[in-house]
Design a protein around this motif. Structure first.
Motif, mmCIF file in Angstrom:
data_model
loop_
_atom_site.group_PDB
_atom_site.id
_atom_site.type_symbol
_atom_site.label_atom_id
_atom_site.label_comp_id
_atom_site.label_asym_id
_atom_site.label_seq_id
_atom_site.Cartn_x
_atom_site.Cartn_y
_atom_site.Cartn_z
ATOM 1 N N MET A 32 5.346 24.718 -19.299
ATOM 2 C CA MET A 32 5.456 23.639 -18.318
ATOM 3 C C MET A 32 6.069 24.180 -17.029
ATOM 4 S SD MET A 32 7.454 19.975 -18.701
ATOM 5 C CE MET A 32 6.369 19.354 -19.975
ATOM 6 N N PRO A 33 5.234 24.495 -16.017
ATOM 7 C CA PRO A 33 5.798 24.880 -14.730
ATOM 8 C C PRO A 33 6.454 23.664 -14.085
ATOM 9 C CG PRO A 33 3.392 24.903 -14.650
ATOM 10 C CD PRO A 33 3.790 24.494 -16.028
ATOM 11 N N ALA A 34 7.564 23.909 -13.391
ATOM 12 C CA ALA A 34 8.296 22.790 -12.796
ATOM 13 C C ALA A 34 8.806 23.173 -11.414
ATOM 14 C CB ALA A 34 9.463 22.399 -13.702
ATOM 15 N N PHE A 35 8.440 22.400 -10.423
ATOM 16 C CA PHE A 35 8.937 22.612 -9.068
ATOM 17 C C PHE A 35 9.298 21.260 -8.466
ATOM 18 C CE2 PHE A 35 8.250 22.903 -4.447
ATOM 19 C CZ PHE A 35 9.243 23.820 -4.151
ATOM 20 N N ASN A 36 10.587 21.033 -8.269
ATOM 21 C CA ASN A 36 11.097 19.814 -7.650
ATOM 22 C C ASN A 36 10.541 18.548 -8.305
ATOM 23 O OD1 ASN A 36 12.689 21.299 -5.908
ATOM 24 N ND2 ASN A 36 11.268 21.153 -4.198
ATOM 25 N N VAL A 37 10.683 18.463 -9.622
ATOM 26 C CA VAL A 37 10.194 17.311 -10.379
ATOM 27 C C VAL A 37 11.319 16.607 -11.137
ATOM 28 C CG1 VAL A 37 7.787 18.042 -10.611
ATOM 29 C CG2 VAL A 37 9.487 18.868 -12.243
ATOM 30 N N ALA A 38 12.531 16.659 -10.591
ATOM 31 C CA ALA A 38 13.678 16.053 -11.273
ATOM 32 C C ALA A 38 13.442 14.582 -11.586
ATOM 33 C CB ALA A 38 14.948 16.225 -10.436
ATOM 34 N N ASP A 39 12.690 13.884 -10.760
ATOM 35 C CA ASP A 39 12.444 12.461 -10.982
ATOM 36 C C ASP A 39 11.467 12.186 -12.118
ATOM 37 O OD1 ASP A 39 14.146 11.856 -8.896
ATOM 38 O OD2 ASP A 39 12.543 11.592 -7.421
ATOM 39 N N ASP A 88 12.164 32.645 -8.748
ATOM 40 C CA ASP A 88 11.899 32.291 -7.359
ATOM 41 C C ASP A 88 10.533 31.629 -7.284
ATOM 42 O OD1 ASP A 88 14.304 33.409 -6.560
ATOM 43 O OD2 ASP A 88 13.406 35.336 -6.003
ATOM 44 N N ASN A 89 10.345 30.796 -6.273
ATOM 45 C CA ASN A 89 9.088 30.070 -6.142
ATOM 46 C C ASN A 89 7.926 31.024 -5.948
ATOM 47 O OD1 ASN A 89 7.043 28.580 -4.038
ATOM 48 N ND2 ASN A 89 7.780 27.248 -5.650
ATOM 49 N N GLY A 90 6.946 30.915 -6.851
ATOM 50 C CA GLY A 90 5.760 31.753 -6.788
ATOM 51 C C GLY A 90 4.488 30.961 -6.990
ATOM 52 N N GLY A 91 4.637 29.665 -7.239
ATOM 53 C CA GLY A 91 3.479 28.818 -7.478
ATOM 54 C C GLY A 91 3.232 28.601 -8.961
ATOM 55 N N ALA A 92 2.344 27.653 -9.249
ATOM 56 C CA ALA A 92 2.085 27.241 -10.632
ATOM 57 C C ALA A 92 1.546 28.381 -11.489
ATOM 58 C CB ALA A 92 1.121 26.058 -10.650
ATOM 59 N N ALA A 93 0.668 29.207 -10.942
ATOM 60 C CA ALA A 93 0.091 30.299 -11.739
ATOM 61 C C ALA A 93 1.169 31.306 -12.133
ATOM 62 C CB ALA A 93 -1.031 30.990 -10.974
ATOM 63 N N ALA A 94 2.041 31.664 -11.209
ATOM 64 C CA ALA A 94 3.132 32.603 -11.517
ATOM 65 C C ALA A 94 4.074 32.000 -12.557
ATOM 66 C CB ALA A 94 3.893 32.964 -10.245
ATOM 67 N N ALA A 95 4.347 30.709 -12.445
ATOM 68 C CA ALA A 95 5.218 30.051 -13.419
ATOM 69 C C ALA A 95 4.556 30.023 -14.796
ATOM 70 C CB ALA A 95 5.558 28.633 -12.952
ATOM 71 N N ARG A 96 3.272 29.719 -14.837
ATOM 72 C CA ARG A 96 2.563 29.721 -16.124
ATOM 73 C C ARG A 96 2.558 31.125 -16.735
ATOM 74 N NH1 ARG A 96 -0.971 25.780 -13.316
ATOM 75 N NH2 ARG A 96 -0.495 23.781 -14.295
ATOM 76 N N ASN A 97 2.330 32.143 -15.923
ATOM 77 C CA ASN A 97 2.337 33.516 -16.436
ATOM 78 C C ASN A 97 3.698 33.889 -17.003
ATOM 79 O OD1 ASN A 97 -0.364 33.912 -15.839
ATOM 80 N ND2 ASN A 97 0.039 35.001 -13.920
ATOM 81 N N ALA A 98 4.776 33.484 -16.339
ATOM 82 C CA ALA A 98 6.124 33.773 -16.850
ATOM 83 C C ALA A 98 6.341 33.074 -18.189
ATOM 84 C CB ALA A 98 7.176 33.329 -15.834
ATOM 85 N N GLY A 99 5.870 31.846 -18.300
ATOM 86 C CA GLY A 99 6.000 31.120 -19.567
ATOM 87 C C GLY A 99 5.172 31.746 -20.666
ATOM 88 N N ILE A 100 3.948 32.158 -20.337
ATOM 89 C CA ILE A 100 3.079 32.799 -21.323
ATOM 90 C C ILE A 100 3.718 34.089 -21.823
ATOM 91 C CG2 ILE A 100 0.866 33.998 -21.583
ATOM 92 C CD1 ILE A 100 -0.336 31.759 -19.744
ATOM 93 N N ALA A 101 4.343 34.844 -20.914
ATOM 94 C CA ALA A 101 4.984 36.103 -21.308
ATOM 95 C C ALA A 101 6.116 35.870 -22.308
ATOM 96 C CB ALA A 101 5.514 36.830 -20.072
#
Length: 184
Positions: A14-21, A75-88
């Protein structure tokens, strides 16, 4: 005699960027999935709001058999970078991509896993969706695809693949997400 290890682990990224609400409802909907073995990996993609704090607080209560929640901050890298970090970081034989501003039907993972486990030639399952307003009232429904055989155009241009769940092994063939694409 071979011992059945039980249901396979599903890693939900689950990538998350400024979704606290919104993220608390998304996390609760993952926790309430009927599939018995889940790990949720939330990748905070450089949020400047309280997203990471919400996730860390929710992780304290996210215990129990077959459940784990991990927070990764980057650091902010976008949804694809966040998904790749999670997959790793994923440990599951199956990987699901869920968005942090969505709420998932409590049988979604079970339905998808049943499809994949009974069809070994199928590598990916995805969901249709409903639009809801702030009061959770349905305001629209995604039309089903015209055919069960989807082409590249259907997938890339019609944006019909939501909450995909796939066999982790297919990443050896397809590779990871293109980090040059910051969304979707």
């Amino acid at each position: 005699m071979q011992i059945d290890p039980g249901p396979p682990l599903v890693s939900i990224i689950m990538p998350a960027f400024n979704v606290a609400d919104y993220i608390d409802a998304a996390i609760v909907s993952v926790r309430n999935q009927s599939w018995p073995r889940l790990e949720l990996i939330v990748v905070d993609d450089g949020s400047t709001d309280a997203t990471a704090q919400w996730v860390a607080r929710m992780a304290q209560d996210w215990t129990g058999p077959g459940r784990a929640l991990c927070l990764i901050r980057q650091d902010n890298g976008g949804a694809a970078a966040a998904r790749n970090a999670g997959i790793a970081a994923a440990k599951g034989a199956f990987i699901a991509l869920f968005d942090a501003d969505d709420i998932f039907h409590h049988h979604l993972v079970t339905s998808q896993m049943n499809l994949l486990r009974t069809n070994p030639d199928v590598d990916l399952a995805f969901a249709l969706y409903r639009y809801v307003d702030e009061e959770a009232m349905v305001t629209g429904v995604q039309a089903p695809p015209p055919s069960l055989r989807l082409g590249t155009y259907d997938i890339l241009c019609d944006n019909i693949v939501h909450a995909p769940l796939f066999r982790a092994g297919i990443l050896a063939e397809t590779g990871l997400m293109d980090e040059g694409l910051r969304a979707h």
